[in-house]
Design a protein around this motif. Sequence first.
Motif, mmCIF file in Angstrom:
data_model
loop_
_atom_site.group_PDB
_atom_site.id
_atom_site.type_symbol
_atom_site.label_atom_id
_atom_site.label_comp_id
_atom_site.label_asym_id
_atom_site.label_seq_id
_atom_site.Cartn_x
_atom_site.Cartn_y
_atom_site.Cartn_z
ATOM 1 N N GLY A 152 7.589 11.282 -3.351
ATOM 2 C CA GLY A 152 7.860 10.020 -2.576
ATOM 3 C C GLY A 152 7.769 10.075 -0.932
ATOM 4 N N ARG A 153 7.568 11.272 -0.401
ATOM 5 C CA ARG A 153 7.629 11.467 0.876
ATOM 6 C C ARG A 153 6.263 11.332 1.748
ATOM 7 N N GLN A 154 6.042 10.954 2.889
ATOM 8 C CA GLN A 154 5.080 11.113 3.561
ATOM 9 C C GLN A 154 4.565 12.388 3.609
ATOM 10 N N ILE A 193 -9.097 0.023 -7.239
ATOM 11 C CA ILE A 193 -9.338 -1.470 -7.655
ATOM 12 C C ILE A 193 -7.748 -1.844 -7.116
ATOM 13 N N ALA A 194 -6.729 -1.236 -7.337
ATOM 14 C CA ALA A 194 -5.363 -1.867 -6.943
ATOM 15 C C ALA A 194 -5.448 -1.825 -5.467
ATOM 16 N N ALA A 195 -5.767 -0.986 -4.639
ATOM 17 C CA ALA A 195 -5.706 -1.129 -2.946
ATOM 18 C C ALA A 195 -6.504 -2.499 -2.597
ATOM 19 N N LEU A 250 1.009 -1.122 -0.055
ATOM 20 C CA LEU A 250 -0.060 -0.155 0.002
ATOM 21 C C LEU A 250 0.727 1.059 -0.017
ATOM 22 N N PRO A 251 1.866 1.303 0.837
ATOM 23 C CA PRO A 251 2.755 2.750 0.604
ATOM 24 C C PRO A 251 3.220 2.842 -0.630
ATOM 25 N N ALA A 252 3.797 1.992 -1.184
ATOM 26 C CA ALA A 252 4.247 2.002 -2.662
ATOM 27 C C ALA A 252 3.372 2.371 -3.498
ATOM 28 N N LEU A 253 2.329 2.008 -3.258
ATOM 29 C CA LEU A 253 0.968 2.248 -4.182
ATOM 30 C C LEU A 253 0.490 3.640 -4.063
ATOM 31 N N ALA A 254 0.467 4.000 -2.933
ATOM 32 C CA ALA A 254 0.078 5.562 -2.880
ATOM 33 C C ALA A 254 1.334 6.528 -3.323
#
Length: 344
Positions: free
Chosen positions: A67-69, A114-116, A35-39
């Motif tokens: 790519g950071r939070q 859909i991916a999540a 999930l983090p990589a997807l976001a």
Amino acid sequence: MEALAVRLSGFDSQVEGAIRVIMFYDTLMRRRVDLPALARASAGLAECVAGIRLHGTGQAIRMTPDGRQAPAPPPPASGTAPIVLDAEEIGTVWLERPGPPGPLDEAVLDRLAIAAAAVAERYGPAGTTMADPALVELVICSDSDEAARARALRLLGFSAGLPVRVAAVRSQLPLDQVGSLVCPARPVKAALLADVGVLLTTAIDPALFPAGVRAGIGAAGSPDRSWRQARTALRFTTRCRPVVHHDDLGALALLAHVPQDTARDNPDVAAIARLAGTPEDLETLDAYCATGALRRAADVLHLHHSSVARRLEQIGRTLGFELTEPTGLMRARLALTAWRLLDD
């Protein structure tokens, strides 16, 4: 797919963009991202902050295009989409674009959702103890159909076919802390339903419950049956016995089904109710019934055994039977337990 995109681009640039969005997410899923990589990838594609939240964890993942939070607090979302798995909404995805939504934001959100859902199904929820109370209630409710219960268990991270054990907990400590302590090496999910905490796990160690916590533990198997057993066992907990396993109650569990009016009318239970007006006597009787021996009760109470003997003699006169006789001890235990179950 790329050749089709090139051919369609001659007719509509929006179609080409949407197809390229689909191709982008297809590539991500082949790489089996989390999930983090997807976001993070979605934020880079949309060139704005992208977020994902699963209801089962309550934790939001927000990533910036670099790519950071993303910093808190989040601004209002410019667009959202539900994450749906097996016809149930399990979370939300969103974009935080300053100004109006972009022309491809709808396509991005649709494919991101859909991916999540696929990632959530593959990896299960994040490793957190607290869970969505609605999912936990669906697992333990006797009215839930088995298909819905199975979906809820899967979303909570439990593999199909594993027997689930339920514990009912009352604690001043945070419920997630209790769950982590008693299930250090096993998956555990916790939620507060009304005034009782619920722990779902495949195995639990009663000896690991911290001081001050009361817990009833049901048998492994059907979660709804285990929950009923856990609630019953919780009613039997005392200061001297703060953790009770339903399997250990045996025939005592039948007392939980005695009508309360019947219990109140019993002379022994009525005598215990009168004794409850003197906390010192009630504490002494509790220790004696829990240990079954005068000297062990004295150790629990930190008193000399002769002092405890005098108290028990006086309590016996109040109750109307001799506590030091086996039959008297049995009557006291049953009456004390039945009294505790009143209005519980």
